[in-house]
Design a protein around this motif. Structure first.
Motif, PDB file in Angstrom:
ATOM      1  N   ARG A 551     -11.841  24.785  24.822  1.00 47.29           N
ATOM      2  CA  ARG A 551     -12.559  25.466  25.911  1.00 47.29           C
ATOM      3  C   ARG A 551     -14.024  25.063  25.963  1.00 47.29           C
ATOM      4  O   ARG A 551     -14.693  25.291  26.974  1.00 47.29           O
ATOM      5  N   ARG A 552     -14.521  24.464  24.877  1.00 44.49           N
ATOM      6  CA  ARG A 552     -15.923  24.016  24.878  1.00 44.49           C
ATOM      7  C   ARG A 552     -16.093  22.650  25.550  1.00 44.49           C
ATOM      8  O   ARG A 552     -17.232  22.197  25.745  1.00 44.49           O
ATOM      9  N   ASP A 554     -16.398  20.465  28.460  1.00 47.33           N
ATOM     10  CA  ASP A 554     -16.713  20.734  29.870  1.00 47.33           C
ATOM     11  C   ASP A 554     -15.894  19.889  30.835  1.00 47.33           C
ATOM     12  O   ASP A 554     -15.682  20.286  31.990  1.00 47.33           O
ATOM     13  N   PRO A 557     -10.118  21.191  31.850  1.00 46.75           N
ATOM     14  CA  PRO A 557      -9.975  22.518  32.488  1.00 46.75           C
ATOM     15  C   PRO A 557      -9.559  23.651  31.554  1.00 46.75           C
ATOM     16  O   PRO A 557      -9.163  24.716  32.044  1.00 46.75           O
ATOM     17  N   ALA A 559     -11.404  25.555  29.824  1.00 44.69           N
ATOM     18  CA  ALA A 559     -12.351  26.678  29.828  1.00 44.69           C
ATOM     19  C   ALA A 559     -11.884  27.817  30.731  1.00 44.69           C
ATOM     20  O   ALA A 559     -12.165  28.990  30.464  1.00 44.69           O
ATOM     21  N   LYS A 560     -11.183  27.482  31.791  1.00 47.35           N
ATOM     22  CA  LYS A 560     -10.746  28.509  32.727  1.00 47.35           C
ATOM     23  C   LYS A 560      -9.311  28.982  32.456  1.00 47.35           C
ATOM     24  O   LYS A 560      -8.798  29.840  33.175  1.00 47.35           O
ATOM     25  N   ALA A 561      -8.688  28.398  31.425  1.00 45.88           N
ATOM     26  CA  ALA A 561      -7.281  28.703  31.166  1.00 45.88           C
ATOM     27  C   ALA A 561      -7.134  29.889  30.223  1.00 45.88           C
ATOM     28  O   ALA A 561      -8.082  30.320  29.557  1.00 45.88           O
ATOM     29  N   ARG A 562      -5.930  30.434  30.218  1.00 48.06           N
ATOM     30  CA  ARG A 562      -5.578  31.456  29.233  1.00 48.06           C
ATOM     31  C   ARG A 562      -4.778  30.796  28.104  1.00 48.06           C
ATOM     32  O   ARG A 562      -4.121  29.775  28.320  1.00 48.06           O
ATOM     33  N   ASP A 565      -1.233  29.967  28.750  1.00 50.13           N
ATOM     34  CA  ASP A 565      -0.906  28.822  29.599  1.00 50.13           C
ATOM     35  C   ASP A 565      -0.779  27.523  28.812  1.00 50.13           C
ATOM     36  O   ASP A 565      -0.418  26.483  29.378  1.00 50.13           O
ATOM     37  N   GLY A 578      -2.719  25.552  35.047  1.00 52.77           N
ATOM     38  CA  GLY A 578      -3.805  26.488  34.855  1.00 52.77           C
ATOM     39  C   GLY A 578      -4.709  26.531  36.075  1.00 52.77           C
ATOM     40  O   GLY A 578      -4.565  25.746  37.023  1.00 52.77           O
ATOM     41  N   PRO A 579      -5.679  27.453  36.077  1.00 55.15           N
ATOM     42  CA  PRO A 579      -6.588  27.568  37.229  1.00 55.15           C
ATOM     43  C   PRO A 579      -7.321  26.269  37.541  1.00 55.15           C
ATOM     44  O   PRO A 579      -7.629  25.988  38.710  1.00 55.15           O
ATOM     45  N   GLY A 580      -7.609  25.486  36.522  1.00 55.41           N
ATOM     46  CA  GLY A 580      -8.344  24.242  36.761  1.00 55.41           C
ATOM     47  C   GLY A 580      -7.463  23.023  36.820  1.00 55.41           C
ATOM     48  O   GLY A 580      -7.963  21.892  36.799  1.00 55.41           O
TER      49      GLY A 580
END
Length: 785
Positions: A551-552, A554, A557, A559-562, A565, A578-580
């Motif tokens: 998630r670090r 950049d 994607p 960072a926006k995932a759960r 997922d 995922g969202p990204g």
């Protein structure tokens, strides 16, 4: 040359690839074992090592008057002879000698006095610079005793039995009576009342018990012990000698079979450490095959089972009592009769369990302790009842099938025993079985078909695990578990590889070292449910740490995932939908980009006791057996066995099948071969060698068919798995017994069923056509053995 301490770490063969839970994967430790790279407790060397040979008592009770050691000391190479006369300073309180599985009472303390408690008791340790010198010198030790009257015959002392102490973890005393069992029995039209006997059996694993103590320059002791728990052995040594744990490491990376003999540390461990501390040198003590009969064993047991039924086969009463041997100093206990209140539905149940203290070493657990005897007697009695009421033995069991434990009024977490009956019977061809005994013959052999039920506890303890993912993609997971030949190395690596999406050859599971995270003793078929759950738990924590690293980044994607997922497969962390957007990054790339050489974490697995206590947790089986009996010679061949097992999710069918097959072979051995005979005049076991202690061999093993019914138990473990070590043996001997009756019409109620019993009706507990609606059985005290 000093033995290096970097023990072999088994790894899967290259090319094994990606695996999942449930795949049949070969043993990762197989190559190390067949090539000799795997070293056992007696295979570690050190410069200047001293070799110890134990001298054992030849009487069963009394005290040592004199030890004559001059001839032994004169042997070239002899360094010292230790006994009660000159043993080093040791703690005396019983508490310090209690290992993690000790029963109530006073544990045996080697060399603490001149008293003799049993025949074969260690009374001296000869130490020499070669094994040969120590062995020869030990043969020259002469002992004079003051002998006392001993008692070693269970059947002669049943009248002085006592209720056991409850002070042992895992022992469940028989539940209180339900209904009025005796009145219901007396009133029922169909009755079976019979007595059953099982003699002493001894563990005989291929690897004999041994302890090698390596003396470090700083006084640190590294001990290789034949044990089912490195941490249990360390616990005892630390307490007995007052050694801080940081100065003591116990290892057991490879164990050549144990079957319960390694649950408690044996006297070789105490003697080896005693000698090392006394001499400040490395010491090895190895027991001979004969000395393998000088510590615990499966206890001699007498039982009475009374079953009553209505004319339609409905059980009206179950009464089951057992009397087993124990030592004078400890109350060794087993769960023998409790199964009779669980397996079948009945409103009137009375159970009893008592002990007789004898001049023997304390018995110890042996594969399927308690169930091997208790379920055997129950299942033979159920077969007798089937003939009394004129029902097929399988039909009688299905008619009285219990969906819950009536005694505790609890449901089972899962119980697929009905499926075991159905699938096992179909595979065996049970529907073609004629009801009448002596109705099948081929040539000079009578043919019989028998069946029995098996049950064993599905246990879960607590455990810790540690995991490290290295930058090169290697995953190292560790816990102080033990592999006694059951496949722990393989299954734990398989669970970790599946969780992390790695190839099996990239995973190392470390075990057999007391410095690793805490794990329970390897026993009771609990390792997969316990340690396996800890391994999956630590891998899940590791996944979350890796996800936090991702998630670090950049440019990806994550960072926006759960976390939900994300999947771990084929060496990568994969995000789909995922969202990204979707993406994947290999675990090696992830660590490289995060600047990490490794990521590690640890995990404590605690059973959900509040949830589990609401259920009875058990494995089940149905065993179907064919025998061929030469009536003239009394020889029995077990030609076909089908074992249908419900043991939760099977993590590795290939290894699980091997475990069940091994249990079936041992069940055949229990039924037809194994018994340790005692000369009660001497209080001594006589057939203490593999030449005279008979076990099933290749010629005794024919067609064994194992099937696993579908079951998934998330109450027992997060994996859905139970254990398969014990259940494979339970019920086998009873199925053989019942098949012999079907073949011959002769009911045999003692094991082993040797040819003399098979061809001679009326010997001991045996009787012909005994279960036709009448009470049978003899007073065991009137039967000479």
């Amino acid at each position: 040359m000093t033995s290096p301490h970097n023990d072999v770490q088994p790894v899967a063969e290259p090319g094994t690839g990606y695996v999942r839970k449930g795949d049949g994967v070969p043993r990762v430790d197989g190559r190390a074992k067949v090539t000799g790279q795997a070293r056992y407790a007696a295979e570690h060397l050190a410069d200047g090592m001293i070799f110890g040979v134990v001298v054992n008592s030849t009487i069963a009770k009394g005290r040592i008057a004199t030890l004559q050691l001059d001839a032994a000391r004169a042997v070239p190479g002899v360094v010292e002879i230790l006994s009660h006369l000159n043993r080093p300073r040791m703690r005396k309180l019983d508490l310090f000698y209690k290992d993690m599985t000790a029963p109530a009472g006073s544990p045996f303390k080697p060399f603490h006095s001149d008293g003799i408690l049993y025949s074969g008791q260690p009374i001296a340790l000869v130490l020499a610079d070669s094994f040969e010198a120590a062995r020869y010198a030990a043969s020259l030790v002469r002992v004079q005793y003051v002998q006392e009257e001993h008692e070693t015959h269970l059947l002669s002392h049943l009248e002085r039995s006592h209720k056991p102490s409850r002070l042992k973890a895992g022992f469940s005393p028989p539940p209180d009576e339900t209904g009025d069992a005796q009145a219901a029995f007396d009133a029922a039209p169909m009755q079976v009342s019979a007595e059953y006997y099982a003699g002493v059996e001894h563990h005989n694993p291929m690897e004999m018990h041994a302890s090698t103590v390596l003396w470090g320059e700083d006084g640190h002791l590294t001990v290789y012990d034949k044990s089912q728990s490195s941490q249990n052995s360390r616990w005892m040594v630390s307490h007995v000698f007052g050694i801080p744990k940081h100065r003591l490491t116990v290892k057991n990376p490879f164990v050549g079979g144990a079957f319960g003999s390694g649950l408690r540390p044996q006297y070789n461990l105490i003697l080896a450490v005693m000698a090392a501390l006394h001499l400040k040198r490395s010491v090895r003590v190895v027991l001979t095959r004969q000395q393998m009969f000088t510590f615990g064993h499966r206890p001699e047991t007498w039982q009475r089972v009374q079953l009553a039924a209505r004319a339609d086969g409905t059980l009206a009463a179950v009464l089951h009592e057992a009397i087993a041997e124990t030592a004078r100093i400890e109350d060794y206990v087993e769960v023998v009769v409790n199964w009779s209140g669980q397996l079948y539905k009945c409103d009137n149940v009375k159970l009893g369990y008592r002990l007789v203290a004898l001049d023997h070493y304390s018995p110890i657990d042996m594969r399927a302790p308690g169930a091997a005897h208790g379920i055997h007697a129950l299942e033979v009695a159920m077969d007798e009842l089937s003939y009394a009421v004129g029902m097929d033995p399988l039909a009688l069991r299905l008619h009285n099938y219990s969906e819950r434990d009536e005694a505790q009024d609890l449901p089972y977490s899962t119980k697929e025993l009905r499926a075991c009956y159905e699938q096992g019977a179909a595979r065996f061809g049970w529907s073609q079985r004629p009801m009448a005994p002596r109705s099948m013959r081929e040539g000079h052999e009578l043919i019989g078909w028998g069946m029995a039920t098996g049950q064993w506890d599905a246990m879960q303890m607590f455990a810790r695990a540690h995991a490290e993912l290295h930058a090169d993609g290697r995953l190292v997971v560790g816990s102080a578990a033990t592999d006694i030949g059951t496949g722990t190395y393989t299954v734990m690596a398989q669970i970790a590889a599946d969780a992390m999406g790695l190839q099996l050859e990239d995973v190392v599971f470390r075990l057999g070292d007391s410095t690793l995270p805490v794990a329970p003793i390897e026993g009771g078929s609990s390792h997969v449910a316990t340690v396996g759950s800890a391994v999956e738990g630590v891998c899940e924590k590791l996944q979350k740490k890796l996800f936090a690293l991702a998630r670090r980044l950049d440019d990806l994607p994550f960072a926006k995932a759960r976390f939900a997922d994300v999947q771990f497969r084929e060496g990568s962390m994969v995000l789909q939908g995922g969202p990204g957007g979707s993406c994947a990054i290999s675990l090696q790339q992830l660590l490289a980009r995060a600047g990490e050489t490794r990521v590690e974490t640890k995990y404590l697995m605690l059973p959900n006791i509040l949830k589990q206590k609401k259920y009875v947790r058990a494995t089940h089986s149905a065993v179907f057996c064919e025998v061929r009996v030469d009536e003239d010679f009394g020889t029995v061949r077990v030609t076909r066995v089908v074992s249908a097992v419900a043991a939760g999710r099977i993590m590795n069918p290939q290894l699980a099948r091997s475990q069940i097959m091994g249990g079936v072979v041992w069940g055949i051995s229990q039924a037809l071969h194994e018994e340790t005979h005692a000369d009660h005049r001497l209080g001594r076991f006589m057939n203490h060698s593999l030449a005279e202690y008979h076990v099933a061999v290749q010629a005794d093993v024919h067609d064994i068919d194992v099937l696993f019914v579908e079951e998934d138990d998330r109450i027992v473990s997060r994996l859905g798995a139970k254990g398969v070590g014990e259940i494979g043996m339970v019920g086998v001997a009873a199925a053989v017994t019942n098949a012999i009756y079907h073949a011959t019409g002769r009911r045999i109620r003692s094991t082993p069923m040797t040819p003399d019993k098979v061809m001679t009706p009326g010997m001991g507990w045996e009787a012909r056509d005994s279960a036709v609606g009448i009470g049978v059985g003899l007073d065991p005290r009137s039967v000479a053995r």
